[in-house]
Design an enzyme around this catalytic site. Structure first.
Site, PDB file in Angstrom:
ATOM      1  N   SER A  15       0.848  -1.192   0.000  1.00  0.00           N
ATOM      2  CA  SER A  15       0.000   0.000   0.000  1.00  0.00           C
ATOM      3  C   SER A  15       0.879   1.236   0.000  1.00  0.00           C
ATOM      4  O   SER A  15       1.654   1.464   0.937  1.00  0.00           O
ATOM      5  CB  SER A  15      -0.897   0.033   1.238  1.00  0.00           C
ATOM      6  OG  SER A  15      -1.459   1.328   1.354  1.00  0.00           O
ATOM      7  N   HIS A  40      -1.155  -1.289  -4.302  1.00  0.00           N
ATOM      8  CA  HIS A  40      -2.441  -1.012  -3.656  1.00  0.00           C
ATOM      9  C   HIS A  40      -2.569   0.498  -3.450  1.00  0.00           C
ATOM     10  O   HIS A  40      -1.737   1.119  -2.784  1.00  0.00           O
ATOM     11  CB  HIS A  40      -2.496  -1.754  -2.321  1.00  0.00           C
ATOM     12  CG  HIS A  40      -3.803  -1.653  -1.599  1.00  0.00           C
ATOM     13  ND1 HIS A  40      -4.882  -2.458  -1.903  1.00  0.00           N
ATOM     14  CD2 HIS A  40      -4.200  -0.863  -0.583  1.00  0.00           C
ATOM     15  CE1 HIS A  40      -5.887  -2.162  -1.102  1.00  0.00           C
ATOM     16  NE2 HIS A  40      -5.511  -1.184  -0.282  1.00  0.00           N
ATOM     17  N   ASP A  42      -4.831   3.407  -1.994  1.00  0.00           N
ATOM     18  CA  ASP A  42      -5.914   3.724  -1.071  1.00  0.00           C
ATOM     19  C   ASP A  42      -6.486   5.095  -1.375  1.00  0.00           C
ATOM     20  O   ASP A  42      -5.773   6.095  -1.333  1.00  0.00           O
ATOM     21  CB  ASP A  42      -5.396   3.700   0.373  1.00  0.00           C
ATOM     22  CG  ASP A  42      -5.160   2.290   0.867  1.00  0.00           C
ATOM     23  OD1 ASP A  42      -6.087   1.466   0.763  1.00  0.00           O
ATOM     24  OD2 ASP A  42      -4.046   2.011   1.351  1.00  0.00           O
ATOM     25  N   MET A  44      -9.285   7.808  -0.187  1.00  0.00           N
ATOM     26  CA  MET A  44     -10.133   8.171   0.961  1.00  0.00           C
ATOM     27  C   MET A  44     -10.708   9.559   0.731  1.00  0.00           C
ATOM     28  O   MET A  44      -9.991  10.464   0.304  1.00  0.00           O
ATOM     29  CB  MET A  44      -9.308   8.182   2.245  1.00  0.00           C
ATOM     30  CG  MET A  44      -8.562   6.882   2.507  1.00  0.00           C
ATOM     31  SD  MET A  44      -7.735   6.949   4.100  1.00  0.00           S
ATOM     32  CE  MET A  44      -6.711   5.479   4.009  1.00  0.00           C
ATOM     33  N   HIS A  74      -8.383   0.778  -4.054  1.00  0.00           N
ATOM     34  CA  HIS A  74      -9.291   0.524  -2.930  1.00  0.00           C
ATOM     35  C   HIS A  74     -10.027   1.827  -2.614  1.00  0.00           C
ATOM     36  O   HIS A  74      -9.449   2.741  -2.040  1.00  0.00           O
ATOM     37  CB  HIS A  74      -8.450   0.046  -1.728  1.00  0.00           C
ATOM     38  CG  HIS A  74      -9.220  -0.175  -0.480  1.00  0.00           C
ATOM     39  ND1 HIS A  74      -8.603  -0.339   0.742  1.00  0.00           N
ATOM     40  CD2 HIS A  74     -10.561  -0.281  -0.236  1.00  0.00           C
ATOM     41  CE1 HIS A  74      -9.523  -0.531   1.675  1.00  0.00           C
ATOM     42  NE2 HIS A  74     -10.723  -0.484   1.108  1.00  0.00           N
ATOM     43  N   MET A  76     -12.281   3.956  -0.611  1.00  0.00           N
ATOM     44  CA  MET A  76     -12.939   4.176   0.677  1.00  0.00           C
ATOM     45  C   MET A  76     -13.659   5.512   0.572  1.00  0.00           C
ATOM     46  O   MET A  76     -13.265   6.520   1.164  1.00  0.00           O
ATOM     47  CB  MET A  76     -11.892   4.178   1.802  1.00  0.00           C
ATOM     48  CG  MET A  76     -11.336   2.793   2.089  1.00  0.00           C
ATOM     49  SD  MET A  76      -9.832   2.831   3.068  1.00  0.00           S
ATOM     50  CE  MET A  76      -8.641   3.057   1.751  1.00  0.00           C
ATOM     51  N   MET A 147     -11.538  -6.322   5.474  1.00  0.00           N
ATOM     52  CA  MET A 147     -10.681  -5.392   6.210  1.00  0.00           C
ATOM     53  C   MET A 147     -10.260  -6.012   7.544  1.00  0.00           C
ATOM     54  O   MET A 147     -11.099  -6.543   8.276  1.00  0.00           O
ATOM     55  CB  MET A 147     -11.419  -4.068   6.482  1.00  0.00           C
ATOM     56  CG  MET A 147     -11.705  -3.223   5.250  1.00  0.00           C
ATOM     57  SD  MET A 147     -10.248  -2.773   4.276  1.00  0.00           S
ATOM     58  CE  MET A 147      -9.247  -1.859   5.481  1.00  0.00           C
ATOM     59  N   PHE A 153      -6.762   4.485   8.116  1.00  0.00           N
ATOM     60  CA  PHE A 153      -5.371   4.809   8.479  1.00  0.00           C
ATOM     61  C   PHE A 153      -4.474   3.585   8.353  1.00  0.00           C
ATOM     62  O   PHE A 153      -4.933   2.456   8.561  1.00  0.00           O
ATOM     63  CB  PHE A 153      -5.305   5.338   9.924  1.00  0.00           C
ATOM     64  CG  PHE A 153      -6.113   6.585  10.120  1.00  0.00           C
ATOM     65  CD1 PHE A 153      -5.560   7.836   9.846  1.00  0.00           C
ATOM     66  CD2 PHE A 153      -7.436   6.517  10.523  1.00  0.00           C
ATOM     67  CE1 PHE A 153      -6.316   8.992   9.991  1.00  0.00           C
ATOM     68  CE2 PHE A 153      -8.203   7.672  10.667  1.00  0.00           C
ATOM     69  CZ  PHE A 153      -7.637   8.916  10.402  1.00  0.00           C
ATOM     70  N   ASP A 185      -6.494  -6.543   4.420  1.00  0.00           N
ATOM     71  CA  ASP A 185      -5.891  -5.213   4.390  1.00  0.00           C
ATOM     72  C   ASP A 185      -5.914  -4.624   5.794  1.00  0.00           C
ATOM     73  O   ASP A 185      -6.990  -4.394   6.345  1.00  0.00           O
ATOM     74  CB  ASP A 185      -6.695  -4.346   3.404  1.00  0.00           C
ATOM     75  CG  ASP A 185      -6.120  -2.947   3.224  1.00  0.00           C
ATOM     76  OD1 ASP A 185      -5.059  -2.653   3.794  1.00  0.00           O
ATOM     77  OD2 ASP A 185      -6.754  -2.156   2.486  1.00  0.00           O
ATOM     78  N   GLY A 186      -4.716  -4.389   6.319  1.00  0.00           N
ATOM     79  CA  GLY A 186      -4.600  -3.743   7.622  1.00  0.00           C
ATOM     80  C   GLY A 186      -3.818  -4.594   8.606  1.00  0.00           C
ATOM     81  O   GLY A 186      -4.225  -5.713   8.924  1.00  0.00           O
ATOM     82  N   GLY A 187      -2.665  -4.079   9.023  1.00  0.00           N
ATOM     83  CA  GLY A 187      -1.877  -4.767  10.045  1.00  0.00           C
ATOM     84  C   GLY A 187      -1.215  -6.041   9.566  1.00  0.00           C
ATOM     85  O   GLY A 187      -0.827  -6.883  10.385  1.00  0.00           O
TER      86      GLY A 187
HETATM   87  C1  DX5 Z   1      -6.390   1.363   5.609  1.00  0.00           C
HETATM   88  C2  DX5 Z   1      -5.904   1.086   4.213  1.00  0.00           C
HETATM   89  C3  DX5 Z   1      -4.755   0.168   4.169  1.00  0.00           C
HETATM   90  C4  DX5 Z   1      -3.501   0.660   4.827  1.00  0.00           C
HETATM   91  C5  DX5 Z   1      -2.773  -0.536   5.366  1.00  0.00           C
HETATM   92  O1  DX5 Z   1      -7.614   1.985   5.537  1.00  0.00           O
HETATM   93  O2  DX5 Z   1      -6.955   0.500   3.430  1.00  0.00           O
HETATM   94  O3  DX5 Z   1      -4.484  -0.256   2.821  1.00  0.00           O
HETATM   95  O4  DX5 Z   1      -2.663   1.370   3.969  1.00  0.00           O
HETATM   96  O5  DX5 Z   1      -1.695  -0.119   6.114  1.00  0.00           O
HETATM   97  P1  DX5 Z   1      -0.875  -1.098   7.053  1.00  0.00           P
HETATM   98  O6  DX5 Z   1      -0.405  -2.245   6.225  1.00  0.00           O
HETATM   99  O7  DX5 Z   1       0.218  -0.246   7.566  1.00  0.00           O
HETATM  100  O8  DX5 Z   1      -1.817  -1.574   8.141  1.00  0.00           O
HETATM  101 ZN    ZN Z   2      -6.462  -0.413   1.442  1.00  0.00          ZN
END
Ligand code: DX5
Ligand code: ZN
Length: 228
Positions: A15, A40, A42, A44, A74, A76, A147, A153, A185-187
């Site tokens: 990402s 990826h 993002d 927003m 992606h 959002m 997710m 974030f 996606d995330g963590g």
């Molecule tokens: C969060 C995004 C993710 C984010 C993941 O809303 O959709 O794609 O960038 O970041 P990490 O991998 O640091 O959790």
């Molecule tokens: Zn994402």
């Protein structure tokens, strides 16, 4: 058997939210050279999530600079139906919208527009949305994005409690649409990636784990479960 098939099809999607945006092209080239499968992106809007990030122009610029890259966009954003055409024209390879972002009718329209442009479609659900909400949606999708943090974030903590949902989605897809990918996606980091893969995910988004590492190739090998 299914698990073996999936493990051969692992895709790593760094990402760029976590990249150094003053050197974005360099940062994208670096992960592509290091073996990234997807980029990826993002998007927003400050409404669907309490944060702003990249937009149509960024997708266009990245496409211009990297004609062959797979751009995993992606969205959002609220009312994605109004915007997907622009992202498709800008050069997205794949567009994921959120099921929670509009009425079911309008989400279906958004996906139809994406498909009509010959772009791959994805549907995402937030942590509070159950797998059962995807019933009736799965047949025509190329990817489901589960997710593993609240969207908005980067660098948040992986929600292991989403793994039962990943498994449920994979099982539903095995019946309805076996070729459909499951993205998380995330963590996602070297210690959480194996948990997500074992649960049934095969596309791993990783922002801070990749861009926060000194060796992009090594961390992506680790995410795939390959030895360093
Ligand atoms: C969060 C995004 C993710 C984010 C993941 O809303 O959709 O794609 O960038 O970041 P990490 O991998 O640091 O959790
Ligand atoms: Zn994402």
């Amino acid at each position: 058997m299914q698990r073996v098939t999936l493990m051969t099809n692992i895709k790593i999607a760094p990402s760029i939210l976590a990249a150094d945006h003053a050197r974005l092209n360099e940062e994208i080239k670096a992960v592509l050279d290091a073996g990234a499968d997807y980029i990826h992106v993002d998007v927003m809007d400050g409404l669907f999530v309490p944060n702003h990030s990249l937009s149509v122009q960024a997708v266009r610029d990245i496409r211009d600079a990297f004609p062959a890259a797979f751009l995993d966009v992606h969205l959002m954003i609220v009312e994605p139906m109004k915007e997907v055409e622009a992202y498709a024209r800008a050069g997205a390879s794949h567009i994921t919208v959120h099921l929670e972002a509009d009425t079911p009718e309008n989400i279906a329209r958004a996906l139809g527009i994406v498909r009509g442009r010959g772009v791959r479609t994805g549907l995402s659900i937030k942590p509070a949305t159950p797998a059962s909400a995807l019933e009736g949606w799965l047949e025509d999708l190329d990817m489901v994005l589960v997710m593993t943090v609240e969207p908005g974030f980067g660098a948040q903590k992986f929600m292991a409690d989403q793994m039962d949902k990943v498994t449920a989605v994979r099982r539903m897809l095995d019946g309805a649409n076996p070729d459909c990918d499951v993205e998380v996606d995330g963590g996602i980091k070297p210690d959480t990636a194996p948990i997500a893969l074992a649960a049934g995910a095969n596309v791993l988004v990783a922002g801070s784990a990749v861009y926060g590492s000194g060796d992009y190739a090594a961390v992506m090998r680790e995410l795939r479960g390959e030895a360093r």
